[in-house]
Design a protein around this motif. Structure first.
Motif, short mmCIF file in Angstrom:
data_model
loop_
_atom_site.label_atom_id
_atom_site.label_comp_id
_atom_site.label_asym_id
_atom_site.label_seq_id
_atom_site.Cartn_x
_atom_site.Cartn_y
_atom_site.Cartn_z
N SER A 58 0.81 -1.21 0.00
CA SER A 58 0.00 0.00 0.00
C SER A 58 0.84 1.26 0.00
CB SER A 58 -0.93 0.00 1.22
OG SER A 58 -0.16 -0.02 2.41
N ARG A 59 2.17 1.11 0.16
CA ARG A 59 3.04 2.29 0.21
C ARG A 59 3.49 2.73 -1.16
NH1 ARG A 59 6.63 -0.62 4.68
NH2 ARG A 59 5.93 -2.32 3.34
N LEU A 60 3.03 2.07 -2.20
CA LEU A 60 3.40 2.44 -3.56
C LEU A 60 2.48 3.57 -4.02
CD1 LEU A 60 3.97 -1.10 -5.05
CD2 LEU A 60 5.64 0.46 -4.03
N ASN A 61 2.97 4.78 -3.90
CA ASN A 61 2.14 5.95 -4.12
C ASN A 61 1.98 6.30 -5.59
OD1 ASN A 61 2.13 9.14 -4.53
ND2 ASN A 61 1.11 8.71 -2.60
N ILE A 62 3.01 6.05 -6.37
CA ILE A 62 3.04 6.52 -7.76
C ILE A 62 2.87 5.35 -8.71
CG2 ILE A 62 4.41 7.68 -9.52
CD1 ILE A 62 5.86 9.16 -7.27
N MET A 63 2.02 5.54 -9.68
CA MET A 63 1.88 4.59 -10.80
C MET A 63 2.11 5.34 -12.08
SD MET A 63 -1.36 2.23 -9.69
CE MET A 63 -0.93 0.94 -10.87
N GLY A 64 2.70 4.65 -13.03
CA GLY A 64 2.99 5.36 -14.28
C GLY A 64 3.35 4.44 -15.41
N TRP A 65 3.67 5.08 -16.52
CA TRP A 65 4.04 4.37 -17.75
C TRP A 65 5.37 4.91 -18.26
CZ3 TRP A 65 1.33 0.25 -19.44
CH2 TRP A 65 0.04 0.08 -18.94
N TYR A 66 6.20 4.00 -18.67
CA TYR A 66 7.45 4.31 -19.34
C TYR A 66 7.43 3.60 -20.68
CZ TYR A 66 9.37 6.09 -14.96
OH TYR A 66 9.60 6.82 -13.82
N ARG A 67 8.31 4.02 -21.56
CA ARG A 67 8.42 3.33 -22.84
C ARG A 67 9.87 3.22 -23.25
NH1 ARG A 67 6.06 7.74 -27.26
NH2 ARG A 67 7.96 9.01 -27.41
N GLN A 68 10.11 2.23 -24.09
CA GLN A 68 11.45 2.03 -24.61
C GLN A 68 11.37 1.66 -26.08
OE1 GLN A 68 13.80 -0.81 -22.41
NE2 GLN A 68 15.71 0.07 -23.17
N ALA A 69 11.90 2.52 -26.89
CA ALA A 69 11.99 2.23 -28.32
C ALA A 69 13.27 1.44 -28.58
CB ALA A 69 12.01 3.53 -29.11
N GLN A 70 13.28 0.74 -29.67
CA GLN A 70 14.43 -0.10 -30.00
C GLN A 70 15.70 0.74 -30.08
OE1 GLN A 70 13.78 -2.54 -33.41
NE2 GLN A 70 15.43 -3.96 -32.89
N GLY A 71 16.71 0.34 -29.35
CA GLY A 71 17.98 1.04 -29.38
C GLY A 71 18.04 2.29 -28.54
N LYS A 72 16.98 2.56 -27.80
CA LYS A 72 16.93 3.77 -26.98
C LYS A 72 16.71 3.42 -25.52
CE LYS A 72 15.33 6.90 -30.60
NZ LYS A 72 14.37 7.98 -30.95
N GLN A 73 16.97 4.40 -24.67
CA GLN A 73 16.76 4.20 -23.25
C GLN A 73 15.29 4.28 -22.88
OE1 GLN A 73 19.30 7.11 -21.26
NE2 GLN A 73 20.92 5.58 -21.03
N SER A 100 -3.93 10.35 -31.20
CA SER A 100 -3.07 10.96 -32.23
C SER A 100 -1.69 10.32 -32.26
CB SER A 100 -2.95 12.47 -31.99
OG SER A 100 -4.22 13.08 -31.97
N LEU A 101 -1.69 9.02 -32.26
CA LEU A 101 -0.42 8.29 -32.19
C LEU A 101 0.42 8.52 -33.44
CD1 LEU A 101 -1.73 5.07 -30.48
CD2 LEU A 101 0.17 6.46 -29.66
N LYS A 102 1.73 8.51 -33.23
CA LYS A 102 2.70 8.74 -34.30
C LYS A 102 3.62 7.54 -34.38
CE LYS A 102 2.83 13.65 -33.00
NZ LYS A 102 3.72 14.78 -32.58
N PRO A 103 4.23 7.33 -35.53
CA PRO A 103 5.17 6.20 -35.65
C PRO A 103 6.27 6.24 -34.58
CG PRO A 103 4.64 7.02 -37.81
CD PRO A 103 4.01 7.97 -36.84
N GLU A 104 6.69 7.43 -34.18
CA GLU A 104 7.73 7.53 -33.17
C GLU A 104 7.26 7.15 -31.77
OE1 GLU A 104 6.79 9.87 -35.38
OE2 GLU A 104 6.88 11.90 -34.50
N ASP A 105 5.98 6.89 -31.60
CA ASP A 105 5.46 6.37 -30.34
C ASP A 105 5.65 4.86 -30.22
OD1 ASP A 105 2.77 8.68 -30.68
OD2 ASP A 105 4.47 8.87 -29.30
N THR A 106 6.11 4.25 -31.28
CA THR A 106 6.33 2.81 -31.28
C THR A 106 7.35 2.42 -30.23
OG1 THR A 106 5.72 2.55 -33.59
CG2 THR A 106 7.18 0.87 -32.65
N GLY A 107 7.06 1.36 -29.50
CA GLY A 107 7.98 0.86 -28.50
C GLY A 107 7.28 -0.08 -27.54
N VAL A 108 8.03 -0.52 -26.57
CA VAL A 108 7.46 -1.33 -25.50
C VAL A 108 7.11 -0.40 -24.34
CG1 VAL A 108 7.80 -3.24 -23.91
CG2 VAL A 108 8.83 -3.32 -26.20
#
Length: 117
Positions: free
Chosen positions: A28-43, A83-91
């Protein structure tokens, strides 16, 4: 803590996707939830996160196109992507963490988002 994400897929440029992520609520102490992404070859980079109290942070590329929300009672966070763009591609990875304890930082397995041009 287990995080289960869903909602990725293949969409054409200009389309929309909605990602969902649920935690098991075991910490219950996990206050923050969020989303990250990683494109191929990027951080991996932050997309958006939201505190239990509703404070939101967006990456610049997400502002005006993406919307994050959460239902605390269900330990669930959503990411509406328009309004997704090709550069939004990633995991896209779901994250849940405590802002006070770096040891409490958990990741889901990731869901693939592919935007075709």
């Amino acid at each position: 803590v287990q995080l289960q994400a869903s909602g990725g897929g293949l969409v054409q440029a200009g389309g929309s996707l909605r990602l969902s992520c649920a935690t098991d609520g075991s910490d219950s102490r996990l206050n923050i939830m969020g989303w990250y992404r990683q494109a191929q070859g990027k951080q991996r980079e932050l997309v958006a996160d939201i505190t239990r109290g509703g404070t939101i942070k967006y990456a610049d590329f997400a502002k005006g196109r993406f919307s994050i929300s959460r239902i605390n009672a269900h330990n669930t966070v959503y990411l509406q992507m328009n309004s997704l763009k090709p550069e939004d591609t990633g995991v896209y990875y779901c994250n849940s963490r405590s802002p006070f304890d770096s040891r409490r930082n958990y990741w889901g397995k990731g869901t693939q988002v592919t935007v075709s041009s």
